[in-house]
Write a protein that holds these residues in place. Structure first.
Motif, PDB file in Angstrom:
ATOM      1  N   SER A 266       7.905   2.238 -33.450  1.00 23.60           N
ATOM      2  CA  SER A 266       8.077   2.281 -32.246  1.00 23.60           C
ATOM      3  C   SER A 266       6.792   2.910 -31.604  1.00 23.60           C
ATOM      4  N   THR A 267       6.397   2.207 -30.534  1.00 27.73           N
ATOM      5  CA  THR A 267       5.257   2.901 -29.919  1.00 27.73           C
ATOM      6  C   THR A 267       5.609   2.976 -28.571  1.00 27.73           C
ATOM      7  N   PHE A 268       5.303   4.197 -27.817  1.00 23.89           N
ATOM      8  CA  PHE A 268       5.532   4.614 -26.545  1.00 23.89           C
ATOM      9  C   PHE A 268       4.403   5.113 -25.865  1.00 23.89           C
ATOM     10  N   THR A 269       4.019   4.515 -24.442  1.00 25.09           N
ATOM     11  CA  THR A 269       2.921   5.165 -23.733  1.00 25.09           C
ATOM     12  C   THR A 269       3.400   5.691 -22.579  1.00 25.09           C
ATOM     13  N   PHE A 270       2.941   6.777 -22.270  1.00 23.88           N
ATOM     14  CA  PHE A 270       3.266   7.602 -20.845  1.00 23.88           C
ATOM     15  C   PHE A 270       1.955   7.890 -20.147  1.00 23.88           C
ATOM     16  N   ARG A 271       1.999   7.499 -18.747  1.00 22.11           N
ATOM     17  CA  ARG A 271       0.773   7.805 -17.965  1.00 22.11           C
ATOM     18  C   ARG A 271       0.790   9.213 -17.353  1.00 22.11           C
ATOM     19  N   GLY A 272      -0.361   9.724 -16.966  1.00 23.29           N
ATOM     20  CA  GLY A 272      -0.418  10.778 -16.208  1.00 23.29           C
ATOM     21  C   GLY A 272      -0.095  12.100 -16.871  1.00 23.29           C
ATOM     22  N   LEU A 273      -0.053  12.108 -18.327  1.00 22.14           N
ATOM     23  CA  LEU A 273       0.126  13.395 -19.175  1.00 22.14           C
ATOM     24  C   LEU A 273      -1.367  13.896 -19.777  1.00 22.14           C
ATOM     25  N   ARG A 274      -1.544  14.972 -19.732  1.00 19.28           N
ATOM     26  CA  ARG A 274      -2.648  15.771 -20.386  1.00 19.28           C
ATOM     27  C   ARG A 274      -1.839  16.320 -21.732  1.00 19.28           C
ATOM     28  N   HIS A 275      -3.029  16.547 -22.721  1.00 19.32           N
ATOM     29  CA  HIS A 275      -2.849  16.664 -24.052  1.00 19.32           C
ATOM     30  C   HIS A 275      -1.542  17.794 -24.140  1.00 19.32           C
ATOM     31  N   SER A 276      -1.619  19.120 -23.312  1.00 18.22           N
ATOM     32  CA  SER A 276      -0.371  19.984 -23.480  1.00 18.22           C
ATOM     33  C   SER A 276       0.768  19.730 -22.674  1.00 18.22           C
ATOM     34  N   ASP A 277       0.894  18.637 -22.235  1.00 14.75           N
ATOM     35  CA  ASP A 277       2.060  17.957 -21.586  1.00 14.75           C
ATOM     36  C   ASP A 277       3.139  17.562 -22.328  1.00 14.75           C
ATOM     37  N   TRP A 278       2.685  16.985 -23.667  1.00 11.48           N
ATOM     38  CA  TRP A 278       3.400  16.331 -24.326  1.00 11.48           C
ATOM     39  C   TRP A 278       4.470  17.184 -24.891  1.00 11.48           C
ATOM     40  N   TYR A 279       4.568  18.127 -25.174  1.00 13.02           N
ATOM     41  CA  TYR A 279       5.590  19.063 -25.908  1.00 13.02           C
ATOM     42  C   TYR A 279       6.466  19.686 -24.588  1.00 13.02           C
ATOM     43  N   THR A 280       6.018  19.577 -23.393  1.00 11.35           N
ATOM     44  CA  THR A 280       6.723  20.330 -22.330  1.00 11.35           C
ATOM     45  C   THR A 280       7.353  19.201 -21.308  1.00 11.35           C
ATOM     46  N   ASN A 281       7.273  17.944 -21.548  1.00 13.82           N
ATOM     47  CA  ASN A 281       7.856  16.980 -20.654  1.00 13.82           C
ATOM     48  C   ASN A 281       9.077  16.397 -21.202  1.00 13.82           C
ATOM     49  N   ARG A 282      10.021  16.747 -20.267  1.00 15.70           N
ATOM     50  CA  ARG A 282      11.410  16.119 -20.742  1.00 15.70           C
ATOM     51  C   ARG A 282      11.735  14.677 -20.695  1.00 15.70           C
ATOM     52  N   THR A 283      10.763  14.024 -19.958  1.00 15.90           N
ATOM     53  CA  THR A 283      10.943  12.551 -19.956  1.00 15.90           C
ATOM     54  C   THR A 283      10.415  12.244 -21.251  1.00 15.90           C
ATOM     55  N   VAL A 284       9.303  12.639 -21.729  1.00 14.96           N
ATOM     56  CA  VAL A 284       8.875  12.144 -23.244  1.00 14.96           C
ATOM     57  C   VAL A 284      10.024  12.629 -24.240  1.00 14.96           C
ATOM     58  N   PHE A 285      10.532  13.417 -24.157  1.00 18.01           N
ATOM     59  CA  PHE A 285      11.502  14.189 -24.987  1.00 18.01           C
ATOM     60  C   PHE A 285      12.615  13.151 -25.101  1.00 18.01           C
ATOM     61  N   ASN A 286      13.294  12.773 -23.761  1.00 15.89           N
ATOM     62  CA  ASN A 286      14.572  11.849 -23.640  1.00 15.89           C
ATOM     63  C   ASN A 286      14.345  10.814 -24.072  1.00 15.89           C
ATOM     64  N   LYS A 287      12.985  10.159 -23.650  1.00 10.22           N
ATOM     65  CA  LYS A 287      12.840   8.595 -24.160  1.00 10.22           C
ATOM     66  C   LYS A 287      12.355   8.148 -25.262  1.00 10.22           C
ATOM     67  N   SER A 288      11.346   9.219 -25.909  1.00  6.22           N
ATOM     68  CA  SER A 288      10.797   8.712 -27.149  1.00  6.22           C
ATOM     69  C   SER A 288      11.099   9.542 -28.302  1.00  6.22           C
ATOM     70  N   ILE A 289      11.782  10.881 -28.045  1.00  3.36           N
ATOM     71  CA  ILE A 289      12.109  11.566 -29.145  1.00  3.36           C
ATOM     72  C   ILE A 289      13.431  11.837 -29.573  1.00  3.36           C
ATOM     73  N   LEU A 290      14.139  12.203 -28.581  1.00  5.02           N
ATOM     74  CA  LEU A 290      15.786  12.411 -28.851  1.00  5.02           C
ATOM     75  C   LEU A 290      16.384  11.295 -29.360  1.00  5.02           C
ATOM     76  N   PRO A 291      16.245  10.174 -29.098  1.00  3.37           N
ATOM     77  CA  PRO A 291      16.958   8.823 -29.520  1.00  3.37           C
ATOM     78  C   PRO A 291      16.733   8.581 -30.929  1.00  3.37           C
ATOM     79  N   PHE A 292      15.829   9.160 -31.478  1.00  4.25           N
ATOM     80  CA  PHE A 292      15.255   8.866 -32.935  1.00  4.25           C
ATOM     81  C   PHE A 292      15.937  10.311 -33.732  1.00  4.25           C
ATOM     82  N   LEU A 293      16.361  11.348 -33.230  1.00  6.66           N
ATOM     83  CA  LEU A 293      16.821  12.431 -34.155  1.00  6.66           C
ATOM     84  C   LEU A 293      18.249  12.381 -34.317  1.00  6.66           C
ATOM     85  N   THR A 294      18.608  11.252 -35.098  1.00 11.11           N
ATOM     86  CA  THR A 294      20.046  11.167 -35.161  1.00 11.11           C
ATOM     87  C   THR A 294      20.372  11.605 -36.731  1.00 11.11           C
TER      88      THR A 294
END
Length: 294
Positions: A266-294
């Motif tokens: 699965s691939t996900f692309t998010f616009r407008g995020l700098r490198h240090s934003d990836w682990y602080t952004n709840r949208t990234v977490f909710n859409k592309s991380i949390l659904p796979f942690l089952t």
């Protein structure tokens, strides 16, 4: 007597419910990025968000090779991390997840490719999976790289540098591919770009994954090109060649094509995020991380 039986039944139901809840989510191993640390990147983000959304999830932030020590060679780091991960796996026969950021994504890939593992899902968060060809400001700050990426091969494609610097291990200069294949001690063998007797083992282990999740975006100022986070990379003219057109994909050198064809990538692309934003952004977490942690 009847009341006592009813009370015991309620206790058993409660205990059963608790045990089911406690074991319903697989443990998550967290691996930080270059010049980073587990506390800096995860303590106020994933370590709080995951248990809140998935109660009783066990988290294992790997606190090895933090800050400046994160630049030691990749295989050196992988050997130590692999030992830590092996002990975690031994406690969780039901399997675990990897959530790995930046350089940590390559470390995790090296770990799971080089050992008999029970990793269910591997989440690669803005990681240079196809290599790096660009000099982020943070590199210049910490180790004083010269400014021209075109000259870096003169420094990084040396046996000495490959044995002391992690970044050299995945520096992928599209203009000097013969040198990359000759000197890269980590990424070229891992991809099958360089012939290695370990490739069969790498592929077998890689294919044990149930799922790989690749996350990145065009405003990431560190991963260069950003498409490397999706296994895309430059050609010799610095045009982007997407994952499905990469030779290692077409030849299925390490199993990526097999996983893709089986809909396990699965691939996900998010616009407008700098490198240090990836682990602080709840949208990234909710859409592309949390659904796979089952």
């Amino acid at each position: 007597m009847l009341i006592e039986i009813e009370v015991m039944m309620l206790v058993l139901i409660f205990v059963s419910s608790f045990l089911c809840s406690a074991s319903s989510y697989k443990p998550v191993v967290l691996v930080h990025g270059v010049f980073g640390s587990a506390v800096e990147e995860f303590a106020n983000t994933f370590e709080k968000w995951i248990p809140h959304e998935h109660p009783n999830t066990t988290l294992y932030p790997i606190n090895l090779y933090e800050d400046v020590t994160s630049i030691v060679p990749m295989w050196t780091q992988i050997t130590k991390i692999r030992q830590r991960v092996a002990s975690i796996m031994a406690r969780h026969a039901q399997g675990i997840h990897f959530l790995c950021y930046s350089q940590g994504g390559l470390l995790c890939r090296g770990v799971l490719s080089s050992m008999d593992h029970n990793v269910d899902t591997f989440i690669s968060l803005s990681s240079p999976q196809a290599g790096q060809y660009g000099i982020p400001d943070i590199w210049k700050k910490h180790i004083g790289f010269p400014c021209l990426k075109s000259s870096m091969y003169k420094i990084l494609y040396k046996k000495f540098t490959q044995k002391i610097l992690s970044i050299a291990n995945y520096w992928n200069d599209p203009h000097h591919q013969p040198l990359y294949r000759k000197y890269s001690e980590f990424l070229a063998p891992l991809d099958g770009t360089t012939v290695t007797p370990n490739l069969t083992e790498f592929k077998k282990n890689f294919l044990k994954l149930r799922k790989i999740v690749l996350i990145g975006g065009p405003q990431d100022e560190v991963i260069k090109p950003w498409q490397s986070s999706h296994f895309g990379f430059f050609d010799e003219k610095e045009n982007i060649v997407e994952m499905k057109k990469q030779k290692f994909f077409l030849d299925d050198d390490f199993g990526l094509r097999t996983l893709y064809n089986q809909e396990r990538v699965s691939t996900f692309t998010f616009r407008g995020l700098r490198h240090s934003d990836w682990y602080t952004n709840r949208t990234v977490f909710n859409k592309s991380i949390l659904p796979f942690l089952t």
